[in-house]
Motif scaffolding. Structure first.
Motif, short mmCIF file in Angstrom:
data_model
loop_
_atom_site.label_atom_id
_atom_site.label_comp_id
_atom_site.label_asym_id
_atom_site.label_seq_id
_atom_site.Cartn_x
_atom_site.Cartn_y
_atom_site.Cartn_z
N GLN A 1 7.22 9.79 23.07
CA GLN A 1 6.26 9.18 23.99
C GLN A 1 5.86 7.79 23.51
O GLN A 1 5.76 6.85 24.31
N SER A 2 5.65 7.65 22.22
CA SER A 2 5.24 6.35 21.68
C SER A 2 6.36 5.31 21.84
O SER A 2 6.10 4.16 22.21
N GLN B 1 6.64 4.32 25.56
CA GLN B 1 5.54 3.46 25.98
C GLN B 1 5.65 2.06 25.37
O GLN B 1 5.32 1.06 26.03
N THR B 2 6.11 1.99 24.14
CA THR B 2 6.29 0.68 23.50
C THR B 2 7.36 -0.12 24.22
O THR B 2 7.19 -1.32 24.48
N TYR B 3 8.47 0.53 24.54
CA TYR B 3 9.54 -0.18 25.26
C TYR B 3 9.11 -0.58 26.66
O TYR B 3 9.51 -1.62 27.16
N ALA B 4 8.30 0.25 27.30
CA ALA B 4 7.84 -0.09 28.65
C ALA B 4 6.85 -1.25 28.63
O ALA B 4 6.81 -2.05 29.57
N ALA B 5 6.08 -1.36 27.56
CA ALA B 5 5.07 -2.41 27.48
C ALA B 5 5.67 -3.76 27.09
O ALA B 5 5.06 -4.80 27.32
N LYS B 6 6.87 -3.74 26.48
CA LYS B 6 7.49 -4.99 26.03
C LYS B 6 8.82 -5.21 26.75
O LYS B 6 9.87 -4.74 26.31
N PRO B 7 8.80 -5.92 27.87
CA PRO B 7 10.05 -6.17 28.59
C PRO B 7 10.96 -7.13 27.82
O PRO B 7 10.52 -7.86 26.94
N ARG C 1 17.73 0.56 23.46
CA ARG C 1 16.50 1.27 23.85
C ARG C 1 16.82 2.66 24.39
O ARG C 1 16.13 3.62 24.06
#
Length: 113
Positions: free
Chosen positions: A44-45, A48-54, A70
């Motif tokens: 999950q972490s 979420q990290t990959y989703a927050a940093k395009p 990724r």
């Protein structure tokens, strides 16, 4: 020539469960379940990290490689979570099966007499 004990009785070698108890199965299932839970939170972490940093790049090759890496990292985390969760369920089912076998073995009268 005499045969070894394991070859003389294929039933006993097939179902060799010496030392396997429901408690051991459940304690090992608890360990594997905690590892699966930790891997779940890691997955999950990471997601979420990959989703927050395009990815910011004009080069198509860089974007494709970044997406591939990724996907691989997220997939490996998810695979580890699934494997450990599957093993946890399997050990719980083995504990249930051993408990049921012991209950029915205790209830049946011995046929040795």
């Amino acid at each position: 020539m005499s045969e070894s004990p394991s070859k003389s009785n294929p039933e006993s070698s097939k179902n060799n469960l010496d030392g396997v108890t429901p408690f051991r199965c459940l304690s090992n299932a608890a360990v594997l379940g905690s590892i699966a839970t930790a891997l779940y939170f890691l997955t999950q972490s990471v997601a979420q990290t990959y989703a927050a940093k395009p990815i910011h790049s004009d080069n198509i090759a860089v974007v494709q490689m970044s997406v591939t890496v990724r996907t691989l990292v997220t997939g490996l985390c998810m695979m580890g979570t699934g494997v450990f969760a599957f093993l946890t369920c399997g050990l719980i089912f083995v504990a249930i099966q051993l408990s049921i076998q012991r209950i029915f073995k205790r209830d049946t009268p011995s046929s040795d007499a």
